[in-house]
Write a protein that holds these residues in place. Structure first.
Motif, PDB file in Angstrom:
ATOM      1  N   GLU A  81     126.760 -11.841 -20.886  1.00  0.00           N
ATOM      2  CA  GLU A  81     126.273 -11.953 -22.255  1.00  0.00           C
ATOM      3  C   GLU A  81     124.830 -12.431 -22.237  1.00  0.00           C
ATOM      4  OE1 GLU A  81     125.730 -11.360 -25.698  1.00  0.00           O
ATOM      5  OE2 GLU A  81     127.912 -11.431 -25.566  1.00  0.00           O
ATOM      6  N   VAL A  82     123.981 -11.791 -22.994  1.00  0.00           N
ATOM      7  CA  VAL A  82     122.582 -12.189 -23.112  1.00  0.00           C
ATOM      8  C   VAL A  82     122.431 -13.059 -24.350  1.00  0.00           C
ATOM      9  CG1 VAL A  82     120.214 -11.387 -23.337  1.00  0.00           C
ATOM     10  CG2 VAL A  82     121.846 -10.072 -21.991  1.00  0.00           C
ATOM     11  N   ALA A  83     122.100 -14.333 -24.131  1.00  0.00           N
ATOM     12  CA  ALA A  83     122.025 -15.249 -25.266  1.00  0.00           C
ATOM     13  C   ALA A  83     120.731 -15.073 -26.052  1.00  0.00           C
ATOM     14  CB  ALA A  83     122.132 -16.688 -24.770  1.00  0.00           C
ATOM     15  N   PHE A  84     119.712 -14.577 -25.388  1.00  0.00           N
ATOM     16  CA  PHE A  84     118.410 -14.421 -26.031  1.00  0.00           C
ATOM     17  C   PHE A  84     117.993 -12.970 -25.920  1.00  0.00           C
ATOM     18  CE2 PHE A  84     113.779 -14.253 -25.716  1.00  0.00           C
ATOM     19  CZ  PHE A  84     113.420 -14.922 -26.871  1.00  0.00           C
ATOM     20  N   ARG A  85     117.460 -12.427 -26.999  1.00  0.00           N
ATOM     21  CA  ARG A  85     116.991 -11.050 -26.929  1.00  0.00           C
ATOM     22  C   ARG A  85     115.762 -10.877 -27.795  1.00  0.00           C
ATOM     23  NH1 ARG A  85     119.018  -7.463 -31.092  1.00  0.00           N
ATOM     24  NH2 ARG A  85     120.351  -8.548 -32.577  1.00  0.00           N
ATOM     25  N   MET A 105     103.541 -15.844 -20.687  1.00  0.00           N
ATOM     26  CA  MET A 105     102.510 -16.775 -20.229  1.00  0.00           C
ATOM     27  C   MET A 105     102.990 -18.223 -20.339  1.00  0.00           C
ATOM     28  SD  MET A 105      98.611 -17.210 -21.689  1.00  0.00           S
ATOM     29  CE  MET A 105      98.292 -15.455 -21.512  1.00  0.00           C
ATOM     30  N   ALA A 106     103.646 -18.542 -21.457  1.00  0.00           N
ATOM     31  CA  ALA A 106     104.135 -19.905 -21.653  1.00  0.00           C
ATOM     32  C   ALA A 106     105.167 -20.273 -20.595  1.00  0.00           C
ATOM     33  CB  ALA A 106     104.733 -20.045 -23.050  1.00  0.00           C
ATOM     34  N   VAL A 107     106.061 -19.333 -20.284  1.00  0.00           N
ATOM     35  CA  VAL A 107     107.125 -19.587 -19.308  1.00  0.00           C
ATOM     36  C   VAL A 107     106.559 -19.674 -17.897  1.00  0.00           C
ATOM     37  CG1 VAL A 107     109.216 -18.645 -18.243  1.00  0.00           C
ATOM     38  CG2 VAL A 107     108.918 -18.526 -20.729  1.00  0.00           C
ATOM     39  N   GLU A 108     105.774 -18.674 -17.497  1.00  0.00           N
ATOM     40  CA  GLU A 108     105.332 -18.603 -16.104  1.00  0.00           C
ATOM     41  C   GLU A 108     104.241 -19.613 -15.783  1.00  0.00           C
ATOM     42  OE1 GLU A 108     104.974 -15.056 -14.049  1.00  0.00           O
ATOM     43  OE2 GLU A 108     106.962 -14.369 -14.644  1.00  0.00           O
ATOM     44  N   SER A 109     103.398 -19.964 -16.758  1.00  0.00           N
ATOM     45  CA  SER A 109     102.375 -20.972 -16.476  1.00  0.00           C
ATOM     46  C   SER A 109     103.022 -22.333 -16.256  1.00  0.00           C
ATOM     47  CB  SER A 109     101.359 -21.041 -17.623  1.00  0.00           C
ATOM     48  OG  SER A 109     101.970 -21.423 -18.845  1.00  0.00           O
ATOM     49  N   ALA A 110     104.058 -22.639 -17.039  1.00  0.00           N
ATOM     50  CA  ALA A 110     104.782 -23.898 -16.846  1.00  0.00           C
ATOM     51  C   ALA A 110     105.500 -23.903 -15.497  1.00  0.00           C
ATOM     52  CB  ALA A 110     105.784 -24.104 -17.982  1.00  0.00           C
ATOM     53  N   ALA A 111     106.128 -22.779 -15.158  1.00  0.00           N
ATOM     54  CA  ALA A 111     106.825 -22.681 -13.874  1.00  0.00           C
ATOM     55  C   ALA A 111     105.852 -22.803 -12.708  1.00  0.00           C
ATOM     56  CB  ALA A 111     107.582 -21.358 -13.790  1.00  0.00           C
ATOM     57  N   THR A 112     104.671 -22.208 -12.845  1.00  0.00           N
ATOM     58  CA  THR A 112     103.670 -22.258 -11.781  1.00  0.00           C
ATOM     59  C   THR A 112     103.157 -23.678 -11.585  1.00  0.00           C
ATOM     60  OG1 THR A 112     103.011 -19.985 -12.295  1.00  0.00           O
ATOM     61  CG2 THR A 112     101.494 -21.270 -10.968  1.00  0.00           C
ATOM     62  N   ARG A 153     108.183 -14.001  -8.547  1.00  0.00           N
ATOM     63  CA  ARG A 153     109.553 -14.526  -8.464  1.00  0.00           C
ATOM     64  C   ARG A 153     109.615 -15.714  -7.501  1.00  0.00           C
ATOM     65  NH1 ARG A 153     111.310  -8.986  -7.600  1.00  0.00           N
ATOM     66  NH2 ARG A 153     111.850  -8.001  -9.583  1.00  0.00           N
ATOM     67  N   GLU A 154     108.895 -15.584  -6.389  1.00  0.00           N
ATOM     68  CA  GLU A 154     108.890 -16.650  -5.388  1.00  0.00           C
ATOM     69  C   GLU A 154     108.321 -17.935  -5.987  1.00  0.00           C
ATOM     70  OE1 GLU A 154     110.474 -17.622  -2.008  1.00  0.00           O
ATOM     71  OE2 GLU A 154     110.156 -15.469  -2.338  1.00  0.00           O
ATOM     72  N   ILE A 155     107.284 -17.794  -6.791  1.00  0.00           N
ATOM     73  CA  ILE A 155     106.674 -18.959  -7.424  1.00  0.00           C
ATOM     74  C   ILE A 155     107.632 -19.590  -8.428  1.00  0.00           C
ATOM     75  CG2 ILE A 155     104.845 -19.688  -9.018  1.00  0.00           C
ATOM     76  CD1 ILE A 155     103.044 -17.583  -7.635  1.00  0.00           C
ATOM     77  N   VAL A 156     108.260 -18.746  -9.246  1.00  0.00           N
ATOM     78  CA  VAL A 156     109.209 -19.272 -10.233  1.00  0.00           C
ATOM     79  C   VAL A 156     110.366 -19.974  -9.529  1.00  0.00           C
ATOM     80  CG1 VAL A 156     110.824 -18.660 -12.075  1.00  0.00           C
ATOM     81  CG2 VAL A 156     108.563 -17.596 -12.006  1.00  0.00           C
ATOM     82  N   ASN A 161     113.700 -24.926 -11.004  1.00  0.00           N
ATOM     83  CA  ASN A 161     114.515 -24.884 -12.223  1.00  0.00           C
ATOM     84  C   ASN A 161     115.042 -23.467 -12.408  1.00  0.00           C
ATOM     85  OD1 ASN A 161     115.465 -24.703 -14.902  1.00  0.00           O
ATOM     86  ND2 ASN A 161     114.051 -26.284 -15.607  1.00  0.00           N
ATOM     87  N   PRO A 162     116.339 -23.232 -12.201  1.00  0.00           N
ATOM     88  CA  PRO A 162     116.885 -21.866 -12.250  1.00  0.00           C
ATOM     89  C   PRO A 162     116.757 -21.207 -13.617  1.00  0.00           C
ATOM     90  CG  PRO A 162     118.656 -23.486 -12.201  1.00  0.00           C
ATOM     91  CD  PRO A 162     117.386 -24.235 -11.925  1.00  0.00           C
ATOM     92  N   TYR A 163     116.640 -21.998 -14.674  1.00  0.00           N
ATOM     93  CA  TYR A 163     116.543 -21.409 -16.010  1.00  0.00           C
ATOM     94  C   TYR A 163     115.199 -20.732 -16.236  1.00  0.00           C
ATOM     95  CZ  TYR A 163     120.760 -24.116 -16.733  1.00  0.00           C
ATOM     96  OH  TYR A 163     122.020 -24.638 -16.603  1.00  0.00           O
ATOM     97  N   PHE A 164     114.170 -21.220 -15.544  1.00  0.00           N
ATOM     98  CA  PHE A 164     112.887 -20.531 -15.606  1.00  0.00           C
ATOM     99  C   PHE A 164     113.025 -19.131 -15.031  1.00  0.00           C
ATOM    100  CE2 PHE A 164     110.807 -24.640 -16.333  1.00  0.00           C
ATOM    101  CZ  PHE A 164     109.776 -24.277 -17.175  1.00  0.00           C
ATOM    102  N   ARG A 165     113.788 -19.012 -13.940  1.00  0.00           N
ATOM    103  CA  ARG A 165     113.968 -17.700 -13.306  1.00  0.00           C
ATOM    104  C   ARG A 165     114.712 -16.756 -14.255  1.00  0.00           C
ATOM    105  NH1 ARG A 165     114.261 -15.282  -8.150  1.00  0.00           N
ATOM    106  NH2 ARG A 165     114.691 -13.101  -8.525  1.00  0.00           N
ATOM    107  N   GLU A 166     115.735 -17.261 -14.928  1.00  0.00           N
ATOM    108  CA  GLU A 166     116.492 -16.418 -15.846  1.00  0.00           C
ATOM    109  C   GLU A 166     115.617 -15.905 -16.975  1.00  0.00           C
ATOM    110  OE1 GLU A 166     120.158 -17.967 -17.262  1.00  0.00           O
ATOM    111  OE2 GLU A 166     120.856 -18.604 -15.287  1.00  0.00           O
TER     112      GLU A 166
END
Length: 238
Positions: A81-85, A105-112, A153-156, A161-166
């Motif tokens: 099930e996809v909770a966000f779309r 950008m918001a997600v990946e910059s924080a993850a980086t 992907r490697e950076i994330v 935090n696995p939720y960043f990857r999702e």
């Protein structure tokens, strides 16, 4: 007991049909790789028109649960099930592309930034290996799409935090085809040096453990990606 699958008519008929099919997918009635029944069969099952079924399938495609193949129909590609779309996103529209990239950008910059703080020595070696693979692809005349995605992907993953990857994977799914087209355009326009310079800046910041610089480098790279996508849209519309 006879089950009545027909959907009561209402303002969200296509969403109701999509919900029924989604439930069948997530419950295991349809497995990953299975082909869904034809539009005609689904229309008869739910008591709706084929255009309604087509719209419902489109919703499931946006949710990342199914894909369609010309002349073959719709196939299940994910059973979770996809909770966000992202409803109603049009990746041929410059503003929609800009908005999705802004979210990415918001997600990946924080993850980086987190990766710069948390990465292990082993993870840094792997990030560098992915960076070098991109350059090798460029040197061989390739657009380096898969190598680029593997680098990010490697950076994330290194952020811990696995939720960043999702979330990153979800957003990547929605812009993947456009990333491919933009990178092909980049290859034609000899902008690959700029792309790789952005990647090197990200790597250096992570290697130095500088979270703020890593965040800024990631933002600069994704801003550049957004500009390249927008250029591609303008080229296609002219």
């Amino acid at each position: 007991m006879v089950l009545d699958h027909k959907v009561t008519r209402g303002p969200s008929l296509a969403d109701s049909v999509a919900g029924r099919i989604r439930a069948d997918i997530t419950s295991g009635t349809y497995a990953k790789g299975d082909r869904l029944p034809t539009e005609r069969v689904l229309a008869e099952k739910y008591g709706v028109s084929r255009p309604i079924v087509r719209e419902a399938i489109g919703t499931l495609k946006r949710d990342g649960l199914v894909s369609t193949r010309q002349g073959l129909g719709a196939f299940v590609i994910e059973t979770k099930e996809v909770a966000f779309r992202l409803a109603g996103v049009d990746l041929t529209d410059a503003l929609d592309v800009q908005n999705v990239i802004e979210l990415l950008m918001a997600v990946e910059s924080a993850a980086t930034a987190l990766a710069a703080e948390r990465r292990s020595a082993k993870q840094l070696v792997e990030i560098e290996r992915r960076l070098n693979a991109i350059q090798t692809a460029f040197d061989n005349g390739s657009a380096g799409i898969e190598e680029d995605l593997a680098f990010h992907r490697e950076i994330v993953d290194a952020c811990g935090n696995p939720y960043f990857r999702e979330m990153s994977d979800f957003l990547e799914t929605h812009v993947r085809n456009f990333i491919r087209k933009a990178r092909a355009s980049t290859l034609r326009n000899a902008l690959l040096e700029q792309v790789q310079a952005e990647h090197v800046a990200i790597y250096n910041a992570i290697a130095n453990g500088d979270a703020q610089e890593a965040r800024l480098a990631a933002e600069d790279h994704l801003r550049g990606a957004a500009n390249r996508l927008t250029l591609l849209l303008h080229e296609n519309s002219s």
